[in-house]
Design a protein around this motif. Structure first.
Motif, PDB file in Angstrom:
ATOM      1  N   THR A 150       0.842  -1.207   0.000  1.00  0.00           N
ATOM      2  CA  THR A 150       0.000   0.000   0.000  1.00  0.00           C
ATOM      3  C   THR A 150       0.874   1.254   0.000  1.00  0.00           C
ATOM      4  N   LEU A 151       1.896   1.258   0.844  1.00  0.00           N
ATOM      5  CA  LEU A 151       2.791   2.425   0.926  1.00  0.00           C
ATOM      6  C   LEU A 151       3.586   2.582  -0.369  1.00  0.00           C
ATOM      7  N   TRP A 152       4.082   1.493  -0.875  1.00  0.00           N
ATOM      8  CA  TRP A 152       4.899   1.484  -2.089  1.00  0.00           C
ATOM      9  C   TRP A 152       4.091   2.047  -3.273  1.00  0.00           C
ATOM     10  N   GLU A 153       2.830   1.632  -3.350  1.00  0.00           N
ATOM     11  CA  GLU A 153       1.963   2.134  -4.431  1.00  0.00           C
ATOM     12  C   GLU A 153       1.666   3.623  -4.250  1.00  0.00           C
ATOM     13  N   ARG A 154       1.351   4.022  -3.021  1.00  0.00           N
ATOM     14  CA  ARG A 154       1.033   5.435  -2.756  1.00  0.00           C
ATOM     15  C   ARG A 154       2.219   6.341  -3.032  1.00  0.00           C
ATOM     16  N   TRP A 155       3.439   5.816  -2.811  1.00  0.00           N
ATOM     17  CA  TRP A 155       4.642   6.633  -2.943  1.00  0.00           C
ATOM     18  C   TRP A 155       5.368   6.373  -4.267  1.00  0.00           C
ATOM     19  N   GLY A 156       4.611   5.911  -5.248  1.00  0.00           N
ATOM     20  CA  GLY A 156       5.164   5.775  -6.601  1.00  0.00           C
ATOM     21  C   GLY A 156       6.309   4.783  -6.710  1.00  0.00           C
ATOM     22  N   GLY A 157       6.244   3.687  -5.938  1.00  0.00           N
ATOM     23  CA  GLY A 157       7.250   2.628  -6.073  1.00  0.00           C
ATOM     24  C   GLY A 157       8.572   2.920  -5.397  1.00  0.00           C
TER      25      GLY A 157
END
Ligand code: CP
Ligand code: NVA
Length: 327
Positions: A150-157
């Motif tokens: 979830t964090l990785w997706e929200r922060w553009g990888g």
């Protein structure tokens, strides 16, 4: 005299009891989970687990973990069987070792939600198929794969330069989250009341992992100190399953350890809240945050499905199936 039974020894069997067990693959698990989400949104459901079956042993209630494991198996072309310990012979005194040896003859993997870490490891010891921790008193590793996705997706990888704060109990979720954050190089700051903090060994392990990435792991006294400079705030219940007898004293100890709009105001611009759920609204998190815009909680819950798929693919696809290995 008949020889004593020996634990299963299957050289290629791979368990996921701690998030540390997939430390190396964690970045690729996050990428794969995100890819599986995108595929599902396009109506594409790859079937890498055709003909494979998962036993799901649950000693405690579950909404997300049970649903996401079962649906993940079905969508990957496999099959899942839910086994509540209330209905199993395990609940009437059959040993974990004997249960493991029998289930290893039927299934390709077992996910196990247990009260005790010792029981989780005992099941793994006697199973010749992978055992996946679906939560126990020590860790909740599958939850953390979804959280980091979830964090990785929200922060553009990317995780570089990001800080995650945790507010609340130093429990199973905290331990897996702290390890997971350290593995991917997130700065991690936790506000946990005295008496509920992780043990020194856990903290030392997290710091050792973080040092490799040049990131930090800190425990602070107040939620405000944790929120300051953070990009996301995470919380979990004050009273976990199994801690009910301590409910009154915990509610007192955690008073004020709540994610609310005021606390989010101390975090960085654009910061959002996370919660593994179920939430106790009005305790560790306010209604306004749960129902507002500054949260990623429902994406996080959805991602349990995609993360579970990535985990099942990794552990069940190329691993041996039922075999006459456990004596
Ligand atoms: N977050 C989580 O594990 O939820 P369940 O207890 O509903 O499975
Ligand atoms: N810490 C909580 C997590 C629930 C998913 C518990 O163990 O009850």
């Amino acid at each position: 005299m008949a020889p004593k039974a020996q634990p299963a020894s299957t050289p290629t069997k791979r368990d996921l009891l701690s998030i540390l067990d997939v430390a190396e693959e964690l970045p690729s698990l996050l990428r794969r989970a995100a890819e599986l989400r995108a595929l599902r949104n396009k109506g594409k459901l790859p079937h890498p687990l055709e003909g494979r079956a998962l036993a799901m042993i649950f000693e405690k209630p579950s909404t997300r973990t049970r649903s996401s494991f079962e649906l993940a198996m079905v969508e990957l072309g496999g099959h899942a069987v839910y086994l509540s310990t209330k209905d199993m012979q395990l609940g009437r005194g059959e040993t974990i070792a004997d249960t493991a040896r029998v289930l290893s003859r039927y299934y390709h993997g077992i996910c196990y939600r247990a009260f005790r870490w010792q029981d989780e490891t005992e099941l793994a010891k006697w199973s010749s198929i992978p055992v996946i921790n679906a939560l126990d008193d020590r860790e909740h590793p599958c939850q953390i794969v979804a959280d980091l996705q979830t964090l990785w997706e929200r922060w553009g990888g990317k995780f570089e330069g990001r800080q995650l704060a945790y507010i609340g109990d130093g429990n199973n979720v905290l331990r897996s989250l702290m390890y997971g954050a350290a593995i991917v190089g997130l700065d991690f700051v936790a506000a946990i009341p005295q008496g509920y903090r992780p043990d020194t060994e856990t903290l030392a392990k997290a710091r050792e992992l973080a040092a490799k990435k040049g990131s930090k792991v800190e425990i602070v006294d107040t939620p405000k100190a944790a929120a300051r400079g953070s990009d996301a705030l995470y919380t979990d219940v004050w009273v976990s399953m199994g801690d009910e007898a301590e409910a009154a004293q915990r509610k007192e100890a955690f008073h004020g350890f709540q994610i609310n709009d005021l606390l989010l105001g101390h975090a960085k611009d654009g910061a959002f809240a996370l919660h593994d759920l179920p939430a106790h609204r009005g305790e560790e998190i306010s209604d306004s945050v749960m129902d507002g815009e500054h949260q990623a909680i429902w994406d996080q819950a959805e991602n349990r499905l995609h993360a579970q798929k990535a985990i099942l693919e990794l552990l069940l696809r190329t691993r041996p199936g039922p075999a006459r290995r456990a004596r």
